[in-house]
Write a protein that holds these residues in place. Structure first.
Motif, PDB file in Angstrom:
ATOM      1  N   ARG A  37       0.835  -1.206   0.000  1.00  0.00           N
ATOM      2  CA  ARG A  37       0.000   0.000   0.000  1.00  0.00           C
ATOM      3  C   ARG A  37       0.868   1.253   0.000  1.00  0.00           C
ATOM      4  O   ARG A  37       0.639   2.185  -0.786  1.00  0.00           O
ATOM      5  CB  ARG A  37      -0.913  -0.006   1.233  1.00  0.00           C
ATOM      6  N   THR A  38       1.875   1.272   0.858  1.00  0.00           N
ATOM      7  CA  THR A  38       2.763   2.425   0.932  1.00  0.00           C
ATOM      8  C   THR A  38       3.531   2.621  -0.373  1.00  0.00           C
ATOM      9  O   THR A  38       3.664   3.742  -0.875  1.00  0.00           O
ATOM     10  CB  THR A  38       3.757   2.255   2.094  1.00  0.00           C
ATOM     11  N   ASN A  39       4.038   1.533  -0.931  1.00  0.00           N
ATOM     12  CA  ASN A  39       4.798   1.629  -2.174  1.00  0.00           C
ATOM     13  C   ASN A  39       3.956   2.165  -3.325  1.00  0.00           C
ATOM     14  O   ASN A  39       4.428   2.985  -4.123  1.00  0.00           O
ATOM     15  CB  ASN A  39       5.360   0.251  -2.547  1.00  0.00           C
ATOM     16  N   ILE A  40       2.711   1.714  -3.409  1.00  0.00           N
ATOM     17  CA  ILE A  40       1.836   2.193  -4.475  1.00  0.00           C
ATOM     18  C   ILE A  40       1.504   3.671  -4.281  1.00  0.00           C
ATOM     19  O   ILE A  40       1.449   4.438  -5.238  1.00  0.00           O
ATOM     20  CB  ILE A  40       0.557   1.340  -4.544  1.00  0.00           C
ATOM     21  N   GLN A  41       1.329   4.067  -3.042  1.00  0.00           N
ATOM     22  CA  GLN A  41       1.061   5.480  -2.767  1.00  0.00           C
ATOM     23  C   GLN A  41       2.235   6.350  -3.187  1.00  0.00           C
ATOM     24  O   GLN A  41       2.052   7.436  -3.741  1.00  0.00           O
ATOM     25  CB  GLN A  41       0.750   5.673  -1.276  1.00  0.00           C
ATOM     26  N   PHE A  42       3.452   5.886  -2.950  1.00  0.00           N
ATOM     27  CA  PHE A  42       4.634   6.657  -3.330  1.00  0.00           C
ATOM     28  C   PHE A  42       4.874   6.631  -4.838  1.00  0.00           C
ATOM     29  O   PHE A  42       5.554   7.508  -5.380  1.00  0.00           O
ATOM     30  CB  PHE A  42       5.869   6.136  -2.593  1.00  0.00           C
ATOM     31  N   THR A  43       4.316   5.624  -5.510  1.00  0.00           N
ATOM     32  CA  THR A  43       4.430   5.565  -6.960  1.00  0.00           C
ATOM     33  C   THR A  43       3.708   6.737  -7.610  1.00  0.00           C
ATOM     34  O   THR A  43       4.090   7.224  -8.670  1.00  0.00           O
ATOM     35  CB  THR A  43       3.837   4.239  -7.495  1.00  0.00           C
ATOM     36  N   ALA A  44       2.656   7.205  -6.943  1.00  0.00           N
ATOM     37  CA  ALA A  44       1.805   8.248  -7.519  1.00  0.00           C
ATOM     38  C   ALA A  44       2.097   9.611  -6.905  1.00  0.00           C
ATOM     39  O   ALA A  44       1.202  10.294  -6.424  1.00  0.00           O
ATOM     40  CB  ALA A  44       0.341   7.888  -7.298  1.00  0.00           C
ATOM     41  N   VAL A  45       3.344  10.027  -6.920  1.00  0.00           N
ATOM     42  CA  VAL A  45       3.707  11.309  -6.321  1.00  0.00           C
ATOM     43  C   VAL A  45       3.246  12.493  -7.186  1.00  0.00           C
ATOM     44  O   VAL A  45       2.935  13.560  -6.684  1.00  0.00           O
ATOM     45  CB  VAL A  45       5.226  11.399  -6.075  1.00  0.00           C
ATOM     46  N   ASP A  46       3.228  12.298  -8.497  1.00  0.00           N
ATOM     47  CA  ASP A  46       2.849  13.391  -9.398  1.00  0.00           C
ATOM     48  C   ASP A  46       1.339  13.535  -9.537  1.00  0.00           C
ATOM     49  O   ASP A  46       0.814  14.641  -9.671  1.00  0.00           O
ATOM     50  CB  ASP A  46       3.467  13.184 -10.787  1.00  0.00           C
ATOM     51  N   LYS A  47       0.643  12.419  -9.535  1.00  0.00           N
ATOM     52  CA  LYS A  47      -0.805  12.422  -9.691  1.00  0.00           C
ATOM     53  C   LYS A  47      -1.421  11.422  -8.735  1.00  0.00           C
ATOM     54  O   LYS A  47      -1.022  10.260  -8.695  1.00  0.00           O
ATOM     55  CB  LYS A  47      -1.190  12.061 -11.136  1.00  0.00           C
ATOM     56  N   LYS A  48      -2.404  11.870  -7.984  1.00  0.00           N
ATOM     57  CA  LYS A  48      -3.056  10.981  -7.035  1.00  0.00           C
ATOM     58  C   LYS A  48      -3.835   9.910  -7.780  1.00  0.00           C
ATOM     59  O   LYS A  48      -4.606  10.200  -8.691  1.00  0.00           O
ATOM     60  CB  LYS A  48      -3.997  11.774  -6.129  1.00  0.00           C
ATOM     61  N   ILE A  49      -3.617   8.669  -7.387  1.00  0.00           N
ATOM     62  CA  ILE A  49      -4.331   7.556  -8.003  1.00  0.00           C
ATOM     63  C   ILE A  49      -5.604   7.272  -7.221  1.00  0.00           C
ATOM     64  O   ILE A  49      -5.556   6.972  -6.026  1.00  0.00           O
ATOM     65  CB  ILE A  49      -3.433   6.304  -8.052  1.00  0.00           C
ATOM     66  N   LYS A  50      -6.748   7.374  -7.899  1.00  0.00           N
ATOM     67  CA  LYS A  50      -8.041   7.149  -7.246  1.00  0.00           C
ATOM     68  C   LYS A  50      -8.706   5.863  -7.697  1.00  0.00           C
ATOM     69  O   LYS A  50      -9.652   5.400  -7.058  1.00  0.00           O
ATOM     70  CB  LYS A  50      -8.988   8.328  -7.514  1.00  0.00           C
ATOM     71  N   SER A  51      -8.242   5.285  -8.791  1.00  0.00           N
ATOM     72  CA  SER A  51      -8.844   4.039  -9.278  1.00  0.00           C
ATOM     73  C   SER A  51      -7.754   3.107  -9.771  1.00  0.00           C
ATOM     74  O   SER A  51      -6.936   3.476 -10.601  1.00  0.00           O
ATOM     75  CB  SER A  51      -9.846   4.329 -10.390  1.00  0.00           C
ATOM     76  N   ILE A  52      -7.734   1.890  -9.231  1.00  0.00           N
ATOM     77  CA  ILE A  52      -6.701   0.905  -9.562  1.00  0.00           C
ATOM     78  C   ILE A  52      -7.346  -0.396 -10.003  1.00  0.00           C
ATOM     79  O   ILE A  52      -8.254  -0.913  -9.339  1.00  0.00           O
ATOM     80  CB  ILE A  52      -5.790   0.624  -8.358  1.00  0.00           C
ATOM     81  N   VAL A  53      -6.875  -0.921 -11.120  1.00  0.00           N
ATOM     82  CA  VAL A  53      -7.308  -2.224 -11.610  1.00  0.00           C
ATOM     83  C   VAL A  53      -6.279  -3.274 -11.185  1.00  0.00           C
ATOM     84  O   VAL A  53      -5.078  -3.097 -11.396  1.00  0.00           O
ATOM     85  CB  VAL A  53      -7.424  -2.224 -13.150  1.00  0.00           C
ATOM     86  N   PHE A  54      -6.755  -4.353 -10.579  1.00  0.00           N
ATOM     87  CA  PHE A  54      -5.901  -5.488 -10.257  1.00  0.00           C
ATOM     88  C   PHE A  54      -6.213  -6.616 -11.225  1.00  0.00           C
ATOM     89  O   PHE A  54      -7.371  -6.993 -11.405  1.00  0.00           O
ATOM     90  CB  PHE A  54      -6.128  -5.964  -8.821  1.00  0.00           C
ATOM     91  N   THR A  55      -5.179  -7.147 -11.850  1.00  0.00           N
ATOM     92  CA  THR A  55      -5.380  -8.197 -12.832  1.00  0.00           C
ATOM     93  C   THR A  55      -4.204  -9.157 -12.814  1.00  0.00           C
ATOM     94  O   THR A  55      -3.260  -9.002 -12.025  1.00  0.00           O
ATOM     95  CB  THR A  55      -5.571  -7.589 -14.244  1.00  0.00           C
ATOM     96  N   SER A  56      -4.259 -10.147 -13.685  1.00  0.00           N
ATOM     97  CA  SER A  56      -3.175 -11.122 -13.833  1.00  0.00           C
ATOM     98  C   SER A  56      -3.138 -11.534 -15.292  1.00  0.00           C
ATOM     99  O   SER A  56      -3.989 -11.137 -16.086  1.00  0.00           O
ATOM    100  CB  SER A  56      -3.413 -12.333 -12.926  1.00  0.00           C
TER     101      SER A  56
END
Length: 237
Positions: A37-56
Motif C-alpha cells: 500500500r505504501t509503495n503504491i502510494q509513493f508511486t503516484a507522487v505526481d498524480k493521485k491515483i483514485k482508481s486501480i485495476v488489479f489483474t493477472s
C-alpha cells in the motif's frame, strides 16, 4: 467486532479465500500488504491515483485475493474505499465477503439498477463493495459502455479509492477496456505459476491501450529461511 471478524473468517475458509489483513492483521503477510500500500502510494507522487485495476495474465493466479486484501489495508488507513467486482465472467467477491449478488454491477450497466442499489457495506469499516451481479451474456459490451465511465465518475466523488478486481488480461479484452478509464493497473504474478511469456504478453496488451501499469505484485513467494509465503512489489519502469 469479534463476531463480524469470525463470520468473515468463516466465509473465507469456506470458499478458500484468505483475507489475512482482516482475520490476522499482525501476520507478516498482512504487514507486506501494508508495505505494498505504501509503495503504491509513493508511486503516484505526481498524480493521485483514485482508481486501480488489479489483474493477472491468466486465471487462478491470486489477483482477487490480492485486490481484496489491498482494499482492506487501504480502508484500515482511514480511506473510504469501494471494491468493485468487474469480473463479470467468474465473480468471487460476493462469496469472499458473504454478500448478496442478486443485484450488482451487471444490473447497473444494463440499466436495471440505480447506483445506490448496488453499493453494499462490508464487515470492515470504511470498505464498501459492488458485487458483479448476475453473469450477463455480454460482459465486454457492458464493461465498454458509457454507463461504466459514469459509474466510476460518480463513485470517485464519494470515495477516496476505487479498486477494481478485473479478469485476466490474456483471456478477455475487459481489462484492457478498464485500463483506459482508470488511473493505474497492478499485475499479480504468482511465482512458479505464471510464465514469462504470458506475463510479457499481458504487459504488451495493456501497453497497446496506453495503460498506466504502476507495478507488479509477485505473490506465493517462498522465503527460503522461514518457508512462509509472501509477496514482493515492483514498479514497472
Amino acid at each position: 467486532m469479534f463476531n463480524k471478524r469470525k463470520k468473515l473468517n468463516d466465509f473465507s475458509q469456506k470458499y478458500g479465500v484468505n483475507l489475512i489483513t482482516y482475520t490476522d492483521p499482525r501476520n507478516s503477510v498482512a504487514e507486506q500488504f501494508r508495505t505494498i500500500r505504501t509503495n503504491i502510494q509513493f508511486t503516484a507522487v505526481d498524480k493521485k491515483i483514485k482508481s486501480i485495476v488489479f489483474t493477472s495474465s491468466a486465471p487462478s493466479e491470486g489477483k482477487s485475493t490480492v485486490s481484496n486484501n489491498f482494499a482492506i489495508t487501504c480502508a484500515d488507513q482511514g480511506n473510504k474505499v469501494i471494491l468493485l467486482d468487474t469480473d463479470l465472467r467468474r465473480p468471487t467477491i460476493h462469496k469472499t465477503f458473504g454478500l448478496k449478488n442478486n443485484l450488482g454491477l451487471s444490473n447497473y450497466l444494463s440499466g436495471n439498477a440505480k447506483l445506490n442499489e448496488i453499493i453494499q457495506s462490508s464487515s470492515i469499516q470504511n470498505l464498501y463493495v459492488v458485487t458483479s451481479g448476475p453473469i450477463p451474456p455480454n460482459p465486454a459490451e457492458l464493461i465498454g459502455s458509457d454507463r461504466l465511465k459514469h459509474l466510476l465518475q460518480e463513485l470517485g466523488k464519494e470515495f477516496d479509492l476505487l479498486i477494481l478486481d478485473s479478469p485476466p488480461v490474456n483471456t478477455v479484452t475487459d481489462t484492457q477496456i478498464l485500463a483506459t478509464v482508470t488511473d493505474g493497473v497492478v499485475m499479480v504474478v504468482p511465482q512458479g505459476i505464471a510464465t514469462k511469456l504470458d506475463v510479457r504478453h499481458a504487459k504488451e496488451s495493456l501497453e497497446l491501450v496506453h495503460a498506466n501499469i504502476i507495478g507488479a505484485i509477485m505473490n506465493r513467494v517462498t522465503v527460503q529461511k522461514t518457508g512462509y509465503y509472501g509477496m514482493n512489489y515492483g514498479a514497472y519502469r
